[in-house]
Write a protein that holds these residues in place. Structure first.
Motif, PDB file in Angstrom:
ATOM      1  N   ASN A  85       2.918  -1.433   2.078  1.00  0.00           N
ATOM      2  CA  ASN A  85       3.616  -2.709   2.143  1.00  0.00           C
ATOM      3  C   ASN A  85       4.507  -2.785   0.906  1.00  0.00           C
ATOM      4  OD1 ASN A  85       1.936  -4.025  -0.076  1.00  0.00           O
ATOM      5  ND2 ASN A  85       0.352  -3.542   1.444  1.00  0.00           N
ATOM      6  N   TYR A  86       5.288  -3.841   0.775  1.00  0.00           N
ATOM      7  CA  TYR A  86       6.259  -3.834  -0.319  1.00  0.00           C
ATOM      8  C   TYR A  86       5.627  -4.009  -1.693  1.00  0.00           C
ATOM      9  CZ  TYR A  86       6.331  -9.023   0.199  1.00  0.00           C
ATOM     10  OH  TYR A  86       6.006 -10.353   0.292  1.00  0.00           O
ATOM     11  N   LEU A  87       4.332  -4.343  -1.749  1.00  0.00           N
ATOM     12  CA  LEU A  87       3.635  -4.357  -3.029  1.00  0.00           C
ATOM     13  C   LEU A  87       3.014  -3.007  -3.354  1.00  0.00           C
ATOM     14  CD1 LEU A  87       1.773  -7.799  -3.204  1.00  0.00           C
ATOM     15  CD2 LEU A  87       4.078  -7.203  -3.962  1.00  0.00           C
ATOM     16  N   ASP A  88       2.727  -2.197  -2.326  1.00  0.00           N
ATOM     17  CA  ASP A  88       2.022  -0.930  -2.508  1.00  0.00           C
ATOM     18  C   ASP A  88       2.899   0.270  -2.206  1.00  0.00           C
ATOM     19  OD1 ASP A  88      -0.452  -2.111  -3.184  1.00  0.00           O
ATOM     20  OD2 ASP A  88      -0.901  -2.465  -1.076  1.00  0.00           O
ATOM     21  N   ASP A  89       4.201   0.159  -2.446  1.00  0.00           N
ATOM     22  CA  ASP A  89       5.079   1.254  -2.044  1.00  0.00           C
ATOM     23  C   ASP A  89       4.957   2.483  -2.947  1.00  0.00           C
ATOM     24  OD1 ASP A  89       6.300   0.213  -4.274  1.00  0.00           O
ATOM     25  OD2 ASP A  89       8.287  -0.016  -3.373  1.00  0.00           O
ATOM     26  N   ASP A  90       4.271   2.352  -4.067  1.00  0.00           N
ATOM     27  CA  ASP A  90       4.140   3.511  -4.956  1.00  0.00           C
ATOM     28  C   ASP A  90       2.691   3.913  -5.208  1.00  0.00           C
ATOM     29  OD1 ASP A  90       3.428   1.319  -6.439  1.00  0.00           O
ATOM     30  OD2 ASP A  90       4.854   1.670  -8.074  1.00  0.00           O
ATOM     31  N   GLU A  91       1.766   3.477  -4.335  1.00  0.00           N
ATOM     32  CA  GLU A  91       0.367   3.864  -4.488  1.00  0.00           C
ATOM     33  C   GLU A  91      -0.360   3.809  -3.148  1.00  0.00           C
ATOM     34  OE1 GLU A  91      -2.036   0.948  -6.678  1.00  0.00           O
ATOM     35  OE2 GLU A  91      -0.278  -0.339  -6.725  1.00  0.00           O
ATOM     36  N   ASN A  92      -1.504   4.473  -3.104  1.00  0.00           N
ATOM     37  CA  ASN A  92      -2.480   4.414  -1.985  1.00  0.00           C
ATOM     38  C   ASN A  92      -2.034   4.963  -0.627  1.00  0.00           C
ATOM     39  OD1 ASN A  92      -4.292   3.148  -3.737  1.00  0.00           O
ATOM     40  ND2 ASN A  92      -3.707   1.117  -3.091  1.00  0.00           N
ATOM     41  N   PRO A  93      -1.399   6.060  -0.428  1.00  0.00           N
ATOM     42  CA  PRO A  93      -0.612   6.907  -1.322  1.00  0.00           C
ATOM     43  C   PRO A  93       0.866   6.556  -1.324  1.00  0.00           C
ATOM     44  CG  PRO A  93      -0.981   8.058   0.717  1.00  0.00           C
ATOM     45  CD  PRO A  93      -1.621   6.700   0.874  1.00  0.00           C
ATOM     46  N   GLY A  94       1.204   5.367  -0.797  1.00  0.00           N
ATOM     47  CA  GLY A  94       2.541   4.842  -0.949  1.00  0.00           C
ATOM     48  C   GLY A  94       3.601   5.411  -0.030  1.00  0.00           C
ATOM     49  N   LEU A  95       4.831   4.996  -0.302  1.00  0.00           N
ATOM     50  CA  LEU A  95       5.968   5.426   0.517  1.00  0.00           C
ATOM     51  C   LEU A  95       6.197   6.927   0.399  1.00  0.00           C
ATOM     52  CD1 LEU A  95       8.319   4.695   2.357  1.00  0.00           C
ATOM     53  CD2 LEU A  95       9.648   4.097   0.317  1.00  0.00           C
ATOM     54  N   ARG A  96       5.934   7.490  -0.773  1.00  0.00           N
ATOM     55  CA  ARG A  96       6.079   8.928  -0.945  1.00  0.00           C
ATOM     56  C   ARG A  96       5.172   9.678   0.018  1.00  0.00           C
ATOM     57  NH1 ARG A  96       4.751  12.461  -6.311  1.00  0.00           N
ATOM     58  NH2 ARG A  96       3.028  10.976  -6.382  1.00  0.00           N
ATOM     59  N   GLY A  97       3.957   9.161   0.214  1.00  0.00           N
ATOM     60  CA  GLY A  97       3.026   9.795   1.135  1.00  0.00           C
ATOM     61  C   GLY A  97       3.493   9.724   2.576  1.00  0.00           C
TER      62      GLY A  97
ATOM     63  N   LYS B 283       6.549   9.471   3.625  1.00  0.00           N
ATOM     64  CA  LYS B 283       7.702  10.364   3.787  1.00  0.00           C
ATOM     65  C   LYS B 283       7.256  11.819   3.905  1.00  0.00           C
ATOM     66  CE  LYS B 283      11.297   7.517   1.677  1.00  0.00           C
ATOM     67  NZ  LYS B 283      12.333   7.413   0.625  1.00  0.00           N
ATOM     68  N   LYS B 284       6.219  12.194   3.174  1.00  0.00           N
ATOM     69  CA  LYS B 284       5.713  13.567   3.269  1.00  0.00           C
ATOM     70  C   LYS B 284       5.124  13.811   4.658  1.00  0.00           C
ATOM     71  CE  LYS B 284       2.586  16.919   1.115  1.00  0.00           C
ATOM     72  NZ  LYS B 284       3.637  17.909   0.788  1.00  0.00           N
ATOM     73  N   LEU B 285       4.355  12.851   5.156  1.00  0.00           N
ATOM     74  CA  LEU B 285       3.773  12.975   6.497  1.00  0.00           C
ATOM     75  C   LEU B 285       4.868  13.143   7.545  1.00  0.00           C
ATOM     76  CD1 LEU B 285       1.091  10.172   6.152  1.00  0.00           C
ATOM     77  CD2 LEU B 285       0.588  12.608   6.420  1.00  0.00           C
ATOM     78  N   ASP B 286       5.889  12.304   7.442  1.00  0.00           N
ATOM     79  CA  ASP B 286       6.989  12.360   8.412  1.00  0.00           C
ATOM     80  C   ASP B 286       7.719  13.696   8.338  1.00  0.00           C
ATOM     81  OD1 ASP B 286       8.961  10.898  10.272  1.00  0.00           O
ATOM     82  OD2 ASP B 286      10.253  11.538   8.626  1.00  0.00           O
ATOM     83  N   LYS B 287       7.939  14.199   7.149  1.00  0.00           N
ATOM     84  CA  LYS B 287       8.632  15.477   6.970  1.00  0.00           C
ATOM     85  C   LYS B 287       7.863  16.625   7.609  1.00  0.00           C
ATOM     86  CE  LYS B 287      10.787  18.357   3.405  1.00  0.00           C
ATOM     87  NZ  LYS B 287      11.052  18.514   1.946  1.00  0.00           N
ATOM     88  N   LEU B 288       6.522  16.518   7.602  1.00  0.00           N
ATOM     89  CA  LEU B 288       5.681  17.557   8.193  1.00  0.00           C
ATOM     90  C   LEU B 288       5.497  17.378   9.704  1.00  0.00           C
ATOM     91  CD1 LEU B 288       2.918  17.807   5.443  1.00  0.00           C
ATOM     92  CD2 LEU B 288       4.761  19.441   5.905  1.00  0.00           C
ATOM     93  N   GLY B 289       6.065  16.299  10.239  1.00  0.00           N
ATOM     94  CA  GLY B 289       5.984  16.075  11.678  1.00  0.00           C
ATOM     95  C   GLY B 289       4.751  15.334  12.140  1.00  0.00           C
TER      96      GLY B 289
END
Length: 384
Positions: free
Chosen positions: A185-197, A199-205
């Protein structure tokens, strides 16, 4: 309803899913679900295009060591003449998956409770940094391979509130994952594991499903005046719930948002928001406002509890989520009103001062909150 491809699963998932973790209750007992109202909510959801329904073995229980009633209720209602195009996901407690006997027996029980021959989306539930290596060494992936091969599950998935490093390790250790459920959510975009996580999932399909889009309702209700003032700068004048959902639907990496709805009104409100949902829907101003709101919430420094109830039951009888909720509300709102809620509407033997610091809650909190220390703070705050 609008749909997005759920990774490589082949499923066209409704972008809003029904999370059966917070079903309406008849009283304070989480096992006493209002079946009539739940049926109305599910029927309305299906009629308006929701095809993703999520539950878990331990949803709606008074004791996480035993099954809750959520699976059984969904199984009874959704098997009563509804379309076979619905997708039901459920979860097996990762922290218990230490033997084939447990996995085999529990999966058969879940199939029976859901009235299914095969579970469409099977999740290893809430993998945590603290015990991941233990369950992996106990044979986690051997067990998952066996239930995949015997046909009792179709798509193997996992959920986690853990670190980004844990997410990467899980993905590196097993190559058959098809979907993951993470908190964003917009408070947790950098943790748990956040937006980075995500994006990684999406990149791997992998399919991406999102939990806690409203952070346990915090982003939909009891908006602090300073936060409201920031949102009021926008020309769009959106409701707080719209800001939360739009933040997620804006992202191409997000396939499905699970919302734990508790009333028919909530179902109707959430579904109505789908009409305007589009990838790239946020403007630059919208993004700046959300950053400013996050900064303000961080400044307010409340305890980041989502009300998941994983810490319950407390061996000492403390109603941990309720204590934290009243503390957070007291810090954000009218302290006189909320202190009344804590002091007089909560049984004395459920209040924070009953905590014995045993630490049992520490190993199960997805948010990694030091609950005993926070209960000491809460007890002091309310004037013990």
């Amino acid at each position: 309803m609008k749909y997005r491809e759920l990774g490589k699963t082949g499923i066209k998932a409704s972008i809003l899913g029904f999370g059966a973790m917070r079903l309406p209750l008849l009283d304070e007992n989480p096992e006493h679900v209002d079946i009539k109202q739940t049926t109305q909510m599910l029927e309305y959801s299906i009629e308006h295009g929701i095809n993703m329904f999520d539950t878990a073995l331990v949803y709606h229980t008074t004791d996480r060591k035993k099954p809750g009633v959520s699976e059984t209720i969904l199984g009874d209602i959704l098997s009563s003449g509804f379309s076979d195009k619905l997708h039901i996901s459920t979860k097996m407690p990762s922290w218990e998956m230490k033997s084939w006997e447990y996995v085999d027996r529990t999966l058969d029980l879940q199939l029976e409770r859901l009235n299914l021959d095969q579970i469409d989306l099977f999740f290893v539930h809430s993998i945590k940094d603290s015990y991941y290596n233990e369950i992996k060494e106990a044979g986690l992936y051997e067990f998952v391979d066996r239930i995949l091969s015997d046909g009792r599950i179709k798509h193997v998935c996992f959920s986690t509130h853990g670190s980004y490093d844990l997410l990467c390790q899980i993905l590196d250790d097993y190559d058959k994952w098809e979907c993951a459920l993470t908190q964003l959510n917009y408070l947790d975009d950098d943790e748990n594991p956040g937006l980075r996580g995500v994006k990684k999932l999406d990149k791997l399909g992998l399919g991406t499903m999102i939990m806690e889009p409203l952070r346990g309702g915090k982003l939909a209700t009891n908006q602090p005046p300073t936060v409201k003032k920031i949102f009021d700068k926008s020309e769009k004048q959106l409701k707080s719930i719209q800001w939360a959902f739009n933040y997620l639907w804006d992202k191409k990496e997000v396939d499905c948002i699970l919302s734990g709805m508790s009333t028919l009104d909530q179902v109707q409100e959430n579904i109505a928001l789908v009409d305007n949902a589009e990838i790239g829907m946020l403007s630059d101003q919208d993004r700046e406002i959300l950053k400013e709101v996050k900064s303000e919430y961080d400044h307010l420094n409340s305890i980041p509890c989502t009300g998941c109830n994983y810490c319950m039951p407390c061996p000492s009888g403390v109603n941990i989520p309720k204590c934290i909720r009243e503390y957070n509300m007291d810090k954000l709102g009218d302290s006189c009103v909320d202190s009344v809620q804590y002091r007089f509407h909560m049984h004395e033997d459920r209040q924070a001062h009953n905590c014995t610091m045993c630490g049992e809650c520490l190993s199960v909190c997805p948010q990694n909150i030091n609950i005993p220390e926070k209960l000491k703070l809460i007890n002091k705050h309310f004037g013990a």
